[in-house]
Design an enzyme around this catalytic site. Structure first.
Site, PDB file in Angstrom:
ATOM      1  N   SER A 281      -1.679  17.334 -23.168  1.00  0.00           N
ATOM      2  CA  SER A 281      -0.582  16.369 -23.158  1.00  0.00           C
ATOM      3  C   SER A 281      -1.074  15.056 -22.578  1.00  0.00           C
ATOM      4  CB  SER A 281       0.581  16.894 -22.304  1.00  0.00           C
ATOM      5  OG  SER A 281       1.519  15.874 -22.018  1.00  0.00           O
TER       6      SER A 281
ATOM      7  N   TYR B 289       2.522  20.033 -14.360  1.00  0.00           N
ATOM      8  CA  TYR B 289       2.338  20.001 -15.816  1.00  0.00           C
ATOM      9  C   TYR B 289       1.064  19.239 -16.186  1.00  0.00           C
ATOM     10  CZ  TYR B 289       3.648  19.157 -20.724  1.00  0.00           C
ATOM     11  OH  TYR B 289       3.682  19.085 -22.097  1.00  0.00           O
TER      12      TYR B 289
ATOM     13  N   LYS C 206      -2.163  20.766 -18.086  1.00  0.00           N
ATOM     14  CA  LYS C 206      -2.557  20.233 -19.394  1.00  0.00           C
ATOM     15  C   LYS C 206      -3.970  19.660 -19.368  1.00  0.00           C
ATOM     16  CE  LYS C 206       0.909  21.317 -21.958  1.00  0.00           C
ATOM     17  NZ  LYS C 206       0.690  22.440 -22.896  1.00  0.00           N
TER      18      LYS C 206
END
Length: 295
Positions: free
Chosen positions: A141, A154, A158
């Site tokens: 991401s 997150y 990622k």
């Protein structure tokens, strides 16, 4: 034509959003698809594939649970006898600023994204090696590549996808197992309320799936970070500057004095692997010291 007839693909987190789009895209081009999701969306997507004349199987494994992943792989092999492609797409959000984040939420996000991807890769790895063929897509991401406020967990998970890819592509090369990373930006349940409505209309998952299908094809690249969104596809690269060799006394002040040269991106280069970087540094130092280094 990119065709998956006779191939078997597993797509995690495929009950909705990007995963659903990837599963439908693979099935439309002939793949037998395992639709994985912890929710009931997996059953609906599998039925959708079958109603269109394709072959699909729903499985509700939590990818962070190694035993459940093993069951998914065993059931896939029992039904179709091979696994050609794996799309690691399953993910969750637990957004909060790092100062306020509960570490349990940090670990949960790492478990689903990183450990979940590792569990699935590890489970299919011996199968792909025995076949002499495999295609794996990890999902990163922009939050991991570039950062995003409130997403330390997150973003860390990622960014880890790139590290996993960098090693697996080396270890899988002999058996034609190619490992790439997708960095998508799309309108999904995970982005609802975060983007303007007009932008969400442009950022549909279907604008990204064609890139995934290419990364799963026989002619796929290897060790590529494919960024995608709204029909734009770009390659994100990790490169290293030529840097500066500090001669004599290596001090913090010497680093500061050479900072412009250290950061000069002219002639920046791709580094093949960690030892290639080590070799670069050692050879440069040896040359400056007049040492014959046979490496």
């Amino acid at each position: 034509m990119i065709d998956f007839a006779g191939q078997v693909a597993i797509v995690t987190g495929a009950g909705a959003g990007l995963g659903r789009s990837h599963a439908l895209g693979l099935a439309a081009r002939g793949a037998c698809v395992v639709v994985n999701d912890v929710g009931q969306g997996a059953d609906a997507v599998a039925r959708e594939i079958e109603s269109a004349g394709g072959q699909a199987m729903a499985h509700h494994a939590d990818v962070s649970d190694e035993a459940m992943v093993s069951d998914m792989i065993a059931r896939t092999m029992d039904r179709w006898g091979r696994i050609d492609a794996l799309v690691n797409n399953a993910g969750i959000l637990r957004d909060k600023t790092f100062a306020k984040m509960d570490m349990a939420d940090f670990r949960k996000v790492i478990d689903v994204h990183l450990i979940g991807s590792a569990n699935c890769c590890h489970a299919v790895w011996p199968i792909m090696r025995a076949q002499g063929f495999g295609r794996i897509v990890l999902t990163a991401s922009g939050s991991g590549l570039y950062g995003n406020f409130g997403q330390a967990n997150y973003g860390a998970a990622k960014a880890a996808m790139v590290g996993l890819m960098n090693v697996l592509h080396i270890e899988g090369a002999r058996d034609d197992i190619r490992v790439n990373t997708l960095a998508p930006t799309a309108a999904t349940a995970m982005t609802n309320g975060l983007l303007p409505e007009a932008a969400l209309d442009l950022l549909q998952p279907e604008t990204i799936t064609p890139g995934v299908l290419f990364l799963l094809s026989k002619d796929a690249p290897n060790r590529t970070i494919l960024s995608a969104g709204a029909g734009t596809f770009a390659v994100t690269q990790i490169r290293e500057t030529q840097g500066a060799l500090i001669k004599g006394n290596i001090t913090p002040e010497a680093v500061a004095a050479q900072w412009d040269q250290i950061t000069d991106a002219t002639d920046a280069e791709d580094i093949e692997n960690a030892f290639a970087q080590t070799r670069k540094y050692a050879l440069r130092a040896a040359k400056a010291k007049g040492i014959a280094l046979d490496w």
